[in-house]
Design a protein around this motif. Structure first.
Motif, PDB file in Angstrom:
ATOM      1  N   ILE A 109      33.108  36.804  39.880  1.00 59.28           N
ATOM      2  CA  ILE A 109      32.777  37.789  38.702  1.00 59.28           C
ATOM      3  C   ILE A 109      31.248  39.016  38.425  1.00 59.28           C
ATOM      4  O   ILE A 109      30.348  37.856  38.395  1.00 59.28           O
ATOM      5  CB  ILE A 109      33.465  36.673  37.345  1.00 59.28           C
ATOM      6  CG1 ILE A 109      34.491  36.501  37.547  1.00 59.28           C
ATOM      7  CG2 ILE A 109      33.131  38.042  36.030  1.00 59.28           C
ATOM      8  CD1 ILE A 109      34.924  34.926  36.821  1.00 59.28           C
ATOM      9  N   THR A 141      36.402  32.880  43.768  1.00 55.92           N
ATOM     10  CA  THR A 141      36.241  33.771  42.489  1.00 55.92           C
ATOM     11  C   THR A 141      34.651  34.533  42.678  1.00 55.92           C
ATOM     12  O   THR A 141      34.009  33.274  42.170  1.00 55.92           O
ATOM     13  CB  THR A 141      36.900  33.371  41.319  1.00 55.92           C
ATOM     14  OG1 THR A 141      36.490  32.511  41.190  1.00 55.92           O
ATOM     15  CG2 THR A 141      38.367  33.117  41.990  1.00 55.92           C
ATOM     16  N   THR A 174      41.501  43.616  31.643  1.00 57.75           N
ATOM     17  CA  THR A 174      40.336  42.682  30.970  1.00 57.75           C
ATOM     18  C   THR A 174      39.435  41.674  32.277  1.00 57.75           C
ATOM     19  O   THR A 174      40.574  41.768  32.961  1.00 57.75           O
ATOM     20  CB  THR A 174      40.443  41.955  29.917  1.00 57.75           C
ATOM     21  OG1 THR A 174      41.514  40.377  30.244  1.00 57.75           O
ATOM     22  CG2 THR A 174      40.674  42.258  28.331  1.00 57.75           C
ATOM     23  N   LEU A 175      39.276  40.693  32.616  1.00 50.41           N
ATOM     24  CA  LEU A 175      38.711  40.183  33.610  1.00 50.41           C
ATOM     25  C   LEU A 175      39.039  38.811  33.285  1.00 50.41           C
ATOM     26  O   LEU A 175      39.936  38.457  34.629  1.00 50.41           O
ATOM     27  CB  LEU A 175      37.112  38.956  32.983  1.00 50.41           C
ATOM     28  CG  LEU A 175      35.605  40.154  33.450  1.00 50.41           C
ATOM     29  CD1 LEU A 175      34.331  39.622  33.095  1.00 50.41           C
ATOM     30  CD2 LEU A 175      35.170  40.503  34.244  1.00 50.41           C
ATOM     31  N   GLN A 176      39.612  38.482  31.860  1.00 53.51           N
ATOM     32  CA  GLN A 176      40.843  37.213  32.411  1.00 53.51           C
ATOM     33  C   GLN A 176      42.496  37.803  33.050  1.00 53.51           C
ATOM     34  O   GLN A 176      42.641  37.305  33.894  1.00 53.51           O
ATOM     35  CB  GLN A 176      41.268  37.190  30.557  1.00 53.51           C
ATOM     36  CG  GLN A 176      39.990  35.858  29.883  1.00 53.51           C
ATOM     37  CD  GLN A 176      38.950  37.102  28.973  1.00 53.51           C
ATOM     38  OE1 GLN A 176      39.503  38.364  29.634  1.00 53.51           O
ATOM     39  NE2 GLN A 176      38.093  36.477  29.129  1.00 53.51           N
ATOM     40  N   GLU A 177      43.027  39.105  32.524  1.00 59.32           N
ATOM     41  CA  GLU A 177      43.910  39.693  33.198  1.00 59.32           C
ATOM     42  C   GLU A 177      43.794  39.881  35.166  1.00 59.32           C
ATOM     43  O   GLU A 177      44.265  39.324  35.714  1.00 59.32           O
ATOM     44  CB  GLU A 177      43.758  41.223  32.294  1.00 59.32           C
ATOM     45  CG  GLU A 177      44.723  40.831  30.935  1.00 59.32           C
ATOM     46  CD  GLU A 177      44.202  41.775  30.395  1.00 59.32           C
ATOM     47  OE1 GLU A 177      44.890  42.759  29.227  1.00 59.32           O
ATOM     48  OE2 GLU A 177      43.774  43.251  30.854  1.00 59.32           O
ATOM     49  N   GLN A 178      42.676  40.055  35.392  1.00 57.02           N
ATOM     50  CA  GLN A 178      42.119  39.746  36.517  1.00 57.02           C
ATOM     51  C   GLN A 178      42.451  38.376  37.086  1.00 57.02           C
ATOM     52  O   GLN A 178      42.862  39.064  38.319  1.00 57.02           O
ATOM     53  CB  GLN A 178      40.542  40.791  36.550  1.00 57.02           C
ATOM     54  CG  GLN A 178      40.628  42.597  36.979  1.00 57.02           C
ATOM     55  CD  GLN A 178      38.918  43.154  36.608  1.00 57.02           C
ATOM     56  OE1 GLN A 178      39.097  42.415  37.586  1.00 57.02           O
ATOM     57  NE2 GLN A 178      38.934  43.147  35.269  1.00 57.02           N
ATOM     58  N   GLU A 179      41.981  37.956  36.193  1.00 50.10           N
ATOM     59  CA  GLU A 179      41.879  36.749  37.293  1.00 50.10           C
ATOM     60  C   GLU A 179      43.376  36.052  37.076  1.00 50.10           C
ATOM     61  O   GLU A 179      43.953  36.163  37.962  1.00 50.10           O
ATOM     62  CB  GLU A 179      40.756  35.246  36.195  1.00 50.10           C
ATOM     63  CG  GLU A 179      40.760  34.433  36.669  1.00 50.10           C
ATOM     64  CD  GLU A 179      40.230  33.573  35.953  1.00 50.10           C
ATOM     65  OE1 GLU A 179      39.365  32.595  36.856  1.00 50.10           O
ATOM     66  OE2 GLU A 179      40.176  33.512  34.567  1.00 50.10           O
ATOM     67  N   ALA A 180      44.501  36.268  36.129  1.00 55.13           N
ATOM     68  CA  ALA A 180      45.158  35.843  35.479  1.00 55.13           C
ATOM     69  C   ALA A 180      46.736  36.531  37.149  1.00 55.13           C
ATOM     70  O   ALA A 180      46.987  36.150  37.512  1.00 55.13           O
ATOM     71  CB  ALA A 180      46.015  35.921  34.516  1.00 55.13           C
TER      72      ALA A 180
END
Length: 91
Positions: free
Chosen positions: A45, A43, A21-27
């Motif tokens: 997106i 960053t 997910t976008l959140q997983e990619q960011e983390a």
């Protein structure tokens, strides 16, 4: 050293493949920066969005990199396919 993250929600996948997910990619980006000693400076997106602004984040990324005096160490993405459907296009 500076690092730039680019995250994109990919909807076209192989049936056996689970994409982050976008959140997983960011983390993962921030974790990568921390473990490698990079300083995250920006960053970009591209969420799933139909229409003409579908790759606005990618356009912003390339504009950012073209700024005079803009040096960078690394652009971090979860998969090379995030930049193009055919990874050979970006090499």
């Amino acid at each position: 050293m500076e690092a730039i993250g680019y995250f994109r929600l990919q909807t076209e996948t192989n049936r056996d493949e689970t994409l982050p997910t976008l959140q997983e990619q960011e983390a993962a980006f921030f974790q990568f920066c921390e473990t490698q000693g990079f300083q995250p400076v920006a960053t970009f997106i591209d969420p799933e969005a139909p229409g003409q602004n579908r790759h606005r984040g990618y356009s912003q990324l390339t504009e950012y990199l073209r700024q005079p005096g803009r040096g960078f160490a690394v652009v971090v993405l979860s998969r090379l396919e995030e930049l193009a459907k055919d990874p050979r296009e970006v090499l």
